[in-house]
Design an enzyme around this catalytic site. Structure first.
Site, mmCIF file in Angstrom:
data_model
loop_
_atom_site.group_PDB
_atom_site.id
_atom_site.type_symbol
_atom_site.label_atom_id
_atom_site.label_comp_id
_atom_site.label_asym_id
_atom_site.label_seq_id
_atom_site.Cartn_x
_atom_site.Cartn_y
_atom_site.Cartn_z
ATOM 1 N N GLU A 73 -27.635 -14.631 27.231
ATOM 2 C CA GLU A 73 -27.425 -14.411 28.556
ATOM 3 C C GLU A 73 -26.092 -14.593 29.115
ATOM 4 O OE1 GLU A 73 -30.249 -15.733 27.775
ATOM 5 O OE2 GLU A 73 -31.930 -14.379 28.583
ATOM 6 N N HIS B 140 -40.586 -20.481 34.075
ATOM 7 C CA HIS B 140 -40.826 -19.114 34.337
ATOM 8 C C HIS B 140 -41.269 -18.792 35.964
ATOM 9 C CE1 HIS B 140 -40.566 -18.761 30.067
ATOM 10 N NE2 HIS B 140 -40.279 -17.645 30.246
#
Lengths: 326, 346
Positions: free
Chosen positions: A60, A129
């Site tokens: 990322e 998450h």
């Protein structure tokens, strides 16, 4: 006007902008061959090819920075974060790179980039998450932050974000992808930085965005049975915040509850509450209330997760409080 | 001097490089040195603030590397970049004005020493987070491939940056996607005060390229022609085949890490610095050119006088440039101003 899902609305926006401007490309994990972890990019590889629908390694920070560099060189990248949770390893590129480049270069390098992906909790995904990170990004001058709640807003705002000449942080609702709504046909855009009245009402103003608009609608439906009329304002863009419609609503209802999925401390709702008390102090008949996610990492257990998430019941309690009904 | 007694790369470069360019490189080294010496003075006089990192001792790397570029090629650098900017074509006056925090600076006084930008010259910063700019250079190279253009990006960073994730993520993507970028590690042996032996599990930084099946070379970063030779090949490879290269240029900084850091201290000895200064890259190159009969001491003196004069003029330019207007404080946060950025209210 077609009724389509939030997912398909985003897909349409991407497809139309990719067709419109060859400088636009989509990059991220599983966006191509896999057709998107959440299928937002379904069919795009087939239409636009691997040069413009770019599958990346799990990297990322790397591909966020590649996007910023590509933007410096004239492209208009759309960078998909599989979920916003993963953006935390890329935040240097977003905050120190994308957000500051125009300023620290004395106006020479604007960064026309969109970072997009799902935010917020889904179902039992646990602490790493299940985060709403709007406040993190909304804190940063140089970024724009968008969080649409409906398919129409999702399409219209994503198209505007891609055409914007500055970096836009685009939060999609992970649990909204399957939700349906009417989306105007044709080249439909929604301007960044314009709030929307999602439900007119007279007794209390609720400010909510992304999937919290649905929670607010549910609470409003329930309260309507008791004769309480809730006005729901969806800012849609959290930076720049269009507080005019919020203040106008509060001047009418004299009461305000700000609802957000994220954590309470220094949340976006704290900023909105500040602006309401500053801009409509004389009109308030009760202190501005906030309903937020609880101040804890998200637990896994289903019952605990439900307690952490803002609910219609908690919102109703807050509304009754500002109406002095309990 | 007979060219047969010269190292291969020197003979090759002396044969292939026009004399005017060989002399220009010497001039640029002198200009870089004089500019940084005066920068130190200006810092001591508090004309310059903040963090300020001088390039003295490392001139051969930037000048040798950038000498291989076309004007449309790009460079992306870390924060020890005053000389890179000037060699890439930025005028010394606006560079000094930026250090002074003045409106006439290359970044309008908003960037400072660590954030020199000049779009017209292909100078893409000036970045202050160690290794954070390596993905940017990978991105400009991605754009070259995407746009089917044949410009090359040079990315400069220190040896301490090779331990950060952004370096590895970038090299992996550049090799995987075959991007026209040359990564140049300026290995000056110290990340601030930490010697490479204390920070890197592997001493030969160039070997890190093996992990990405990437071409690599190690070069004497105190030898401007060696740098030019190696970077020139890498730039050709990038331009012709879109292949990236990792180059380790072994050099040494003669000054402290920044202006607030002593030249030597706990992490290196005075003797070590002195010994390295014997290898001064400018003196070596000057002697080489004199030995090759390309220049005499008088001509070198003239070049040095010019470098000093240009630096003096840069300081005059900076002094004369006004401070940025308070009105500029909210400018360039967004390309289209909104809200507080149009009204100056916050």
């Amino acid at each position: 006007m077609a009724v389509i899902t939030y997912r398909d609305a985003l897909n349409q926006a991407l497809r139309e902008e990719l067709r419109r401007d060859p400088a636009v490309f989509l990059m991220g994990e599983e966006v191509g061959v896999y057709q998107g972890a959440y299928k937002v990019s379904k069919g795009l590889l087939q239409e636009f090819g691997p040069q413009r629908i770019v599958d990346t390694p799990i990297t990322e920070e790397g591909f966020a920075g590649v996007g910023v560099g590509a933007a410096m060189a004239g492209l208009r990248p759309v960078i998909e974060m599989m979920t916003w949770n993963f953006s935390l390893v890329a935040i240097d590129q977003i905050v120190n790179g994308a957000a500051k480049m125009l300023y620290m270069s004395g106006g020479q390098f604007n960064i026309p980039i969109v970072f997009r992906g799902p935010g917020g909790a889904a179902h039992q995904l646990a602490a790493q998450h299940s985060q709403s990170l709007e406040a993190w990004y909304a804190n940063v001058p140089g970024l724009k932050v968008v969080a649409p709640s409906t398919p129409a807003d999702a399409k219209g705002l994503l198209k505007s974000a891609i055409r914007d000449n500055d970096p836009v942080i685009f939060f999609e609702g992970e649990t909204l992808y399957g939700s349906k709504g009417e989306v105007p046909d044709g080249d439909y855009t929604v301007p960044i930085g314009v709030s929307d009245v999602k439900r007119p009402g007279t007794d209390v103003t609720v400010v909510a965005w992304s999937k919290m608009v649905g929670v607010a609608q549910k609470a409003a439906d329930m309260l309507a049975a008791d004769g309480i009329s809730v006005e729901i304002i969806d800012p849609r863009t959290l930076r720049p915040l269009d507080d005019g419609p919020i203040l106008a609503s509060v001047r009418k209802t004299n009461r305000c509850v700000v609802l957000e999925e994220g954590w309470p401390y220094a949340g976006v709702g704290a900023q909105i509450a500040y602006q309401v008390q500053h801009g409509a102090f004389g009109d308030l008949d009760a202190p501005v209330a906030r309903v937020t996610g609880l101040d804890v990492p998200m637990p896994y257990a289903k019952n605990l997760e439900l307690l952490v998430m803002p609910s219609a019941a908690r919102l109703i309690a807050a509304i009754r409080e500002v109406l002095y009904l309990d | 001097m007979s060219t047969s007694s010269l190292p291969d790369h020197v003979a090759r470069q002396l044969a292939a490089t026009p004399k005017a360019q060989l002399l220009e490189m010497l001039y640029q080294m002198l200009l870089g040195r004089r500019f940084e010496e005066r920068t130190a003075e200006m810092y001591a006089m508090q004309k310059i603030g903040g963090f300020c990192h001088l390039y003295i001792g490392q001139e051969a790397v930037a000048i040798g590397a950038i000498s291989t570029l076309r004007p449309d090629d790009l460079i992306v650098t870390a924060y020890r970049e005053h000389v890179h900017a000037i060699v890439k074509g930025c005028e010394p006056g606006p560079v000094m004005a930026e250090l002074f925090g003045r409106e006439g600076g290359v970044s309008k006084g908003k960037g400072g020493s660590m954030h020199l930008f000049d779009r017209r010259r292909g100078m893409l910063g000036g970045h202050g987070i160690v290794g954070g700019h390596i993905p940017l250079a990978t991105g400009t190279a991605f754009a070259a491939k995407y746009l089917k253009r044949d410009y090359v990006t040079l990315c400069f960073f220190g040896e301490a940056a090779v331990n950060i994730g952004a370096f590895h993520e970038s090299l992996n993507m550049a090799a995987l996607w075959k991007l026209p970028v040359v990564y140049i590690v300026e290995n000056n042996r110290f990340g601030m005060g930490t010697a490479i032996e204390r920070s890197s599990a592997i001493y030969d930084v160039a070997q890190r390229a093996c992990a990405y099946d990437m071409a690599s070379e190690t070069v004497d970063g105190m030898d401007v022609l060696a740098v030019r030779d190696v970077v020139g090949r890498a730039v050709d490879l990038a331009r012709r085949e879109g292949a990236p290269t990792l180059i380790e240029a072994r050099c040494y900084r003669f000054m402290g890490h920044s202006m607030s850091d002593p030249v030597h201290g706990h992490y290196r000895t005075k003797e070590e610095v002195q010994e390295q200064k014997e290898q001064d890259p400018i003196r070596s190159y000057m002697n080489l050119l004199i030995g090759a009969g390309l220049v005499d001491r008088q001509a070198v003196e003239a070049l040095d006088q010019k470098a000093r004069a240009v630096t003096d003029e840069a300081i005059r330019f900076a002094e004369a440039s006004p401070e940025p207007s308070p009105d500029s404080i909210f400018q360039d946060v967004y390309s289209v101003p909104y809200g507080p950025y149009t009204t100056r209210e916050q």
